[in-house]
Scaffold this motif. Structure first.
Motif, PDB file in Angstrom:
ATOM      1  N   HIS A  80       0.844  -1.199   0.000  1.00  0.00           N
ATOM      2  CA  HIS A  80       0.000   0.000   0.000  1.00  0.00           C
ATOM      3  C   HIS A  80       0.879   1.249   0.000  1.00  0.00           C
ATOM      4  CE1 HIS A  80      -3.820  -2.097   0.749  1.00  0.00           C
ATOM      5  NE2 HIS A  80      -3.071  -2.949   1.426  1.00  0.00           N
ATOM      6  N   GLU A  81       0.431   2.250  -0.714  1.00  0.00           N
ATOM      7  CA  GLU A  81       1.204   3.479  -0.857  1.00  0.00           C
ATOM      8  C   GLU A  81       0.580   4.644  -0.109  1.00  0.00           C
ATOM      9  OE1 GLU A  81       1.705   4.106  -5.033  1.00  0.00           O
ATOM     10  OE2 GLU A  81       3.040   2.367  -5.269  1.00  0.00           O
ATOM     11  N   GLN A  82      -0.445   4.383   0.705  1.00  0.00           N
ATOM     12  CA  GLN A  82      -1.124   5.436   1.439  1.00  0.00           C
ATOM     13  C   GLN A  82      -1.830   4.819   2.643  1.00  0.00           C
ATOM     14  OE1 GLN A  82      -3.848   9.312   0.227  1.00  0.00           O
ATOM     15  NE2 GLN A  82      -4.179   7.409  -0.880  1.00  0.00           N
ATOM     16  N   LEU A  83      -1.948   5.586   3.721  1.00  0.00           N
ATOM     17  CA  LEU A  83      -2.686   5.171   4.902  1.00  0.00           C
ATOM     18  C   LEU A  83      -3.879   6.092   5.075  1.00  0.00           C
ATOM     19  CD1 LEU A  83       0.258   4.863   7.483  1.00  0.00           C
ATOM     20  CD2 LEU A  83      -0.785   2.977   6.205  1.00  0.00           C
ATOM     21  N   VAL A  84      -5.014   5.529   5.490  1.00  0.00           N
ATOM     22  CA  VAL A  84      -6.165   6.347   5.855  1.00  0.00           C
ATOM     23  C   VAL A  84      -6.683   5.845   7.199  1.00  0.00           C
ATOM     24  CG1 VAL A  84      -7.812   4.894   4.578  1.00  0.00           C
ATOM     25  CG2 VAL A  84      -8.414   7.255   5.143  1.00  0.00           C
ATOM     26  N   THR A  85      -7.057   6.772   8.075  1.00  0.00           N
ATOM     27  CA  THR A  85      -7.554   6.382   9.377  1.00  0.00           C
ATOM     28  C   THR A  85      -8.544   7.421   9.878  1.00  0.00           C
ATOM     29  OG1 THR A  85      -6.894   5.470  11.517  1.00  0.00           O
ATOM     30  CG2 THR A  85      -5.730   7.465  10.774  1.00  0.00           C
ATOM     31  N   PHE A  86      -9.026   7.224  11.106  1.00  0.00           N
ATOM     32  CA  PHE A  86     -10.147   7.991  11.635  1.00  0.00           C
ATOM     33  C   PHE A  86      -9.832   8.494  13.038  1.00  0.00           C
ATOM     34  CE2 PHE A  86     -11.595   4.835   8.689  1.00  0.00           C
ATOM     35  CZ  PHE A  86     -12.596   5.448   7.947  1.00  0.00           C
ATOM     36  N   GLY A  87     -10.431   9.624  13.398  1.00  0.00           N
ATOM     37  CA  GLY A  87     -10.264  10.126  14.755  1.00  0.00           C
ATOM     38  C   GLY A  87     -11.001  11.427  14.977  1.00  0.00           C
ATOM     39  N   GLY A  88     -11.101  11.791  16.247  1.00  0.00           N
ATOM     40  CA  GLY A  88     -11.701  13.060  16.628  1.00  0.00           C
ATOM     41  C   GLY A  88     -10.678  14.180  16.597  1.00  0.00           C
ATOM     42  N   ALA A  89     -11.118  15.341  17.021  1.00  0.00           N
ATOM     43  CA  ALA A  89     -10.290  16.537  16.909  1.00  0.00           C
ATOM     44  C   ALA A  89      -9.048  16.494  17.788  1.00  0.00           C
ATOM     45  CB  ALA A  89     -11.127  17.767  17.249  1.00  0.00           C
ATOM     46  N   TYR A  90      -9.053  15.652  18.821  1.00  0.00           N
ATOM     47  CA  TYR A  90      -7.909  15.582  19.736  1.00  0.00           C
ATOM     48  C   TYR A  90      -7.272  14.190  19.740  1.00  0.00           C
ATOM     49  CZ  TYR A  90      -9.759  19.990  21.411  1.00  0.00           C
ATOM     50  OH  TYR A  90     -10.207  21.291  21.475  1.00  0.00           O
TER      51      TYR A  90
END
Length: 308
Positions: free
Chosen positions: A72-82
């Motif tokens: 994979h050539e990119q990472l995507v993830t999730f999270g809140g503002a902090y």
């Protein structure tokens, strides 16, 4: 290239009358110093102060290995503002030369100045994509996840779940439990997505108990932990419980009394106390000790997961 293990993160004894008067011994598992324990190869990294924050490495490292192994050539993830997890992923991407995308809860944030945490993500090269809270809540649904990733322009990226919590991550967190075998009767950790607690409990020895202190309101975490353990280990693993009354109003909420407690604890012990997770954990242990929740002679270990 990846993650050469070194000795475990330090274990520090704290002398505090609020525990000692009840016959309880308090240890701090300094996973905020994890970069000295599980660093990247020195040929890949720069100075120590460039490392991502806290024990997010334990969950992130197995996923990074999988991303690289899969080409994979990119990472995507999730999270809140902090989110510390967003910061850790952004820093890891910078150090590895992998582009990163952060899908951030709260589309109302898109037009505002970035807070310090998100600004750090952006400085490390993470492209931030803000989505509504209703969309964000549905990210576990496969079709909605695919739509969110597509809308963020991250097609083909390796998807790291919110908080880094998945079956791969629990293997890294189980090592934390193994490092604490024989050191404490109860090992406590603040919980966001539950992955650290789920793995920690699996790594502890029989007779030890893991205690989670959720920093979010809602009472949903027990089911999440059971699901994570089923995916990682095939079923329940280890002895764990939750203390669910210490979230102080929910994620990111730091009322005046919690701020004062954290400042006082830090002053007493020369420890920088992170407010979103660690302060709530230490507050909970102080209150539970005062209420007699731990028998005299108990040794507690509190996992310090990150720095301010």
């Amino acid at each position: 290239m990846l993650l050469q293990p070194r000795p475990p993160s330090p274990l520090q004894e704290i002398r505090d009358d609020r525990f000692e008067r009840h016959g309880v011994r308090l240890l701090l598992k300094r996973d905020d110093l994890i970069h000295t324990s599980i660093p990247w190869d020195s040929d890949v990294l720069g100075p120590v102060d460039l490392y991502p924050p806290g024990n997010k490495w334990r969950k992130l490292a197995p996923n990074l290995r999988a991303a690289l192994a899969g080409g994979h050539e990119q990472l995507v993830t999730f999270g809140g503002a902090y989110s510390n997890h967003l910061r850790a992923t952004a820093a890891a991407g910078r150090l590895l030369g992998l582009p990163t995308v952060g899908i951030v809860r709260g589309d109302e944030l898109a037009g505002r100045p970035l807070n310090d945490s998100l600004a750090r993500c952006a400085a490390d090269g993470m492209r931030l994509h803000f989505v509504s809270r209703s969309e964000y809540r549905r990210k576990a649904e496969p079709r909605e996840l695919a739509r969110l990733v597509d809308a963020a322009g991250a097609q083909g990226a390796y998807v790291v779940p919110e908080g880094g919590s998945n079956a791969l991550a629990l293997g890294g967190c189980a090592e934390l439990g193994r490092e604490l075998r024989g050191a404490a009767d109860v090992v406590a950790v603040a919980c966001g997505t539950g992955g650290t607690l789920a793995g920690l409990a699996a790594g502890l020895a029989p007779g030890q108990r893991a205690l989670g202190v959720p920093v979010l309101a809602g009472g949903f975490l027990a089911a999440e932990i059971r699901s994570l353990q089923a995916a990682a280990f095939g079923g329940p693993a280890g002895d764990w419980t939750l203390a669910e009354d210490f979230h102080h109003g929910g994620y990111g909420r730091v009322p005046v009394e919690l701020e004062a407690f954290a400042a006082d604890f830090g002053s007493r012990h020369g420890l920088p106390v992170e407010r979103i997770y660690v302060a709530k954990l230490l507050w909970a242990l102080t209150e539970l000790t005062a209420s007699g929740a731990f028998p005299r002679g108990t040794t507690l270990a509190a996992v310090v997961t990150g720095r301010p």
